[in-house]
Scaffold this motif. Structure first.
Motif, PDB file in Angstrom:
ATOM      1  N   SER A  67      -8.268  -0.203   9.042  1.00 37.53           N
ATOM      2  CA  SER A  67      -8.655  -0.233  11.067  1.00 37.53           C
ATOM      3  C   SER A  67      -7.624  -0.726  11.442  1.00 37.53           C
ATOM      4  O   SER A  67      -7.108  -1.040  12.415  1.00 37.53           O
ATOM      5  N   ARG A  68      -6.964  -1.903  10.503  1.00 40.90           N
ATOM      6  CA  ARG A  68      -6.109  -2.973  11.287  1.00 40.90           C
ATOM      7  C   ARG A  68      -4.597  -2.661  11.197  1.00 40.90           C
ATOM      8  O   ARG A  68      -4.000  -3.563  11.413  1.00 40.90           O
ATOM      9  N   LEU A  69      -4.048  -1.336  10.266  1.00 33.82           N
ATOM     10  CA  LEU A  69      -3.024  -0.818   9.849  1.00 33.82           C
ATOM     11  C   LEU A  69      -2.469   0.058  10.791  1.00 33.82           C
ATOM     12  O   LEU A  69      -3.343   0.350  11.131  1.00 33.82           O
ATOM     13  N   GLN A  70      -1.193  -0.452  11.697  1.00 31.00           N
ATOM     14  CA  GLN A  70      -0.341   0.384  11.787  1.00 31.00           C
ATOM     15  C   GLN A  70      -0.226   1.870  10.907  1.00 31.00           C
ATOM     16  O   GLN A  70      -0.358   1.774   9.929  1.00 31.00           O
ATOM     17  N   PRO A  71      -0.319   3.056  11.922  1.00 32.21           N
ATOM     18  CA  PRO A  71      -0.286   4.320  11.166  1.00 32.21           C
ATOM     19  C   PRO A  71       1.484   4.418   9.995  1.00 32.21           C
ATOM     20  O   PRO A  71       2.050   3.985  10.340  1.00 32.21           O
ATOM     21  N   GLY A  72       1.174   4.856   8.876  1.00 28.83           N
ATOM     22  CA  GLY A  72       2.428   4.517   7.442  1.00 28.83           C
ATOM     23  C   GLY A  72       2.364   3.626   6.794  1.00 28.83           C
ATOM     24  O   GLY A  72       3.466   2.692   6.287  1.00 28.83           O
ATOM     25  N   ALA A  73       1.447   2.403   7.364  1.00 32.92           N
ATOM     26  CA  ALA A  73       1.640   1.147   6.945  1.00 32.92           C
ATOM     27  C   ALA A  73       0.882   0.719   5.762  1.00 32.92           C
ATOM     28  O   ALA A  73       0.417   1.277   5.674  1.00 32.92           O
ATOM     29  N   PRO A  74       1.495   0.114   4.282  1.00 34.79           N
ATOM     30  CA  PRO A  74       1.399  -0.167   2.902  1.00 34.79           C
ATOM     31  C   PRO A  74       0.034  -0.972   2.946  1.00 34.79           C
ATOM     32  O   PRO A  74      -0.113  -2.332   3.675  1.00 34.79           O
ATOM     33  N   LEU A  75      -0.756  -0.821   1.969  1.00 35.41           N
ATOM     34  CA  LEU A  75      -1.786  -1.345   1.421  1.00 35.41           C
ATOM     35  C   LEU A  75      -1.365  -2.166  -0.139  1.00 35.41           C
ATOM     36  O   LEU A  75      -1.111  -0.628  -0.507  1.00 35.41           O
ATOM     37  N   PHE A  76      -1.391  -2.964  -0.038  1.00 33.95           N
ATOM     38  CA  PHE A  76      -1.528  -2.993  -1.713  1.00 33.95           C
ATOM     39  C   PHE A  76      -1.999  -3.580  -2.647  1.00 33.95           C
ATOM     40  O   PHE A  76      -2.885  -4.952  -1.926  1.00 33.95           O
ATOM     41  N   LEU A  77      -3.328  -3.479  -2.983  1.00 31.58           N
ATOM     42  CA  LEU A  77      -4.523  -3.396  -3.354  1.00 31.58           C
ATOM     43  C   LEU A  77      -4.533  -3.934  -5.081  1.00 31.58           C
ATOM     44  O   LEU A  77      -4.167  -2.247  -5.868  1.00 31.58           O
ATOM     45  N   SER A  78      -5.174  -4.545  -5.722  1.00 34.57           N
ATOM     46  CA  SER A  78      -4.788  -5.399  -7.408  1.00 34.57           C
ATOM     47  C   SER A  78      -6.661  -5.317  -6.976  1.00 34.57           C
ATOM     48  O   SER A  78      -7.485  -6.464  -6.468  1.00 34.57           O
ATOM     49  N   ALA A  79      -7.077  -4.893  -8.867  1.00 37.65           N
ATOM     50  CA  ALA A  79      -8.485  -5.202  -9.127  1.00 37.65           C
ATOM     51  C   ALA A  79      -9.046  -4.461 -10.857  1.00 37.65           C
ATOM     52  O   ALA A  79      -7.905  -4.052 -11.118  1.00 37.65           O
ATOM     53  N   ILE A  80      -9.998  -5.564 -11.018  1.00 38.35           N
ATOM     54  CA  ILE A  80     -10.661  -4.827 -12.331  1.00 38.35           C
ATOM     55  C   ILE A  80     -10.755  -3.843 -12.088  1.00 38.35           C
ATOM     56  O   ILE A  80     -11.552  -3.704 -11.240  1.00 38.35           O
ATOM     57  N   ASN A  81     -10.934  -2.927 -12.966  1.00 37.66           N
ATOM     58  CA  ASN A  81     -11.565  -1.759 -12.847  1.00 37.66           C
ATOM     59  C   ASN A  81     -11.707  -0.987 -14.280  1.00 37.66           C
ATOM     60  O   ASN A  81     -11.400  -1.797 -15.511  1.00 37.66           O
TER      61      ASN A  81
END
Length: 244
Positions: A146-160
């Motif tokens: 909800s806080r990103l421009q359309p087309g904006a990238p998110l970089f996520l890392s997590a234990i899974n």
């Protein structure tokens, strides 16, 4: 803290917050590599945005800001974290690198943060597994979207991973040998191992990717892997974008 709040930074070990970034680098093979890869992908994604604004979710410790800010003098960063101790560590590290003028740090829950601007990119590194329950994990991802421009990238890392599977156990056995070989004590390993299901709540990679789609992201791909830690890049979906 409210019962429905989303924790964005919980300590991964019993060490003091000031030693977190030293300890975590011993625990995760390629720890700095994931941030270097994040940098190259973010550089490529934001090549047309000279003065990009980045949202750093779980900014305590400051690693992603340090990595990105030193290479991109025209980018600015807003870091959100609910841990005062970890934010103090970030402040000290950023001050030592003379990077504080382009960084704003906020101690709060992301969902409660009163900011209505849209960002050009976001990161959420080594945070999601500390959020308990699928619904709360999804809520965090939706709040980021909800806080990103359309087309904006998110970089996520997590234990899974599936903590009941043989694959989980075999990976953990190798991870234990790695940590002990790096100087992590047996007691520290046992504390880490016992944290799963208590302070750390991994989900299988497939579920994380499905949550990203449900939160409004597309073009989901993995860019990093180290034992049970994986990194993903995803893009905030626009009205005309497919859900691939």
């Amino acid at each position: 803290m409210k019962d429905n709040s989303i924790e964005m930074a919980s300590p991964w070990e019993q060490a003091a917050a000031a030693k977190y970034h030293e300890q975590i680098a011993l625990k995760i093979p390629g720890y700095q590599l994931q941030y270097d890869l994040l940098d190259t992908l973010a550089t490529a994604a934001l090549t047309e945005r000279t003065a990009a604004r980045l949202l750093i979710v779980g900014a305590g410790g400051g690693q992603e800001i340090l990595t990105l800010a030193q290479k991109h003098p025209h980018w600015s960063f807003t870091g959100v974290d609910n841990s005062q101790r970890m934010l103090l560590v970030a402040e000290e590290r950023l001050a030592a690198a003379a990077l504080t003028t382009r960084v704003s740090l906020q101690q709060c829950e992301l969902a409660d943060w009163d900011d209505h601007g849209l960002y050009d990119a976001a990161t959420c590194m080594l945070v999601l597994h500390f959020v308990e329950g699928r619904e709360r994990k999804l809520a965090l991802l939706q709040s980021i979207a909800s806080r990103l421009q359309p087309g904006a990238p998110l970089f996520l890392s997590a234990i899974n991973g599936d903590m009941t599977s043989p694959a989980w156990l075999s990976q953990l056995a190798g991870w234990k040998l790695h940590m002990l070989g790096q100087g992590i004590t047996l007691q520290q390993w046992e504390q880490f191992e016992q944290s799963f299901g208590i302070t750390s709540h991994p989900l299988p990679a497939e579920e994380i990717e499905e949550m990203l789609r449900q939160a409004g992201f597309t073009a989901i791909s993995r860019f990093f892997g180290s034992y049970r830690v994986d990194g993903w890049m995803a893009v905030k979906r626009g009205s005309e974008q497919d859900e691939n």
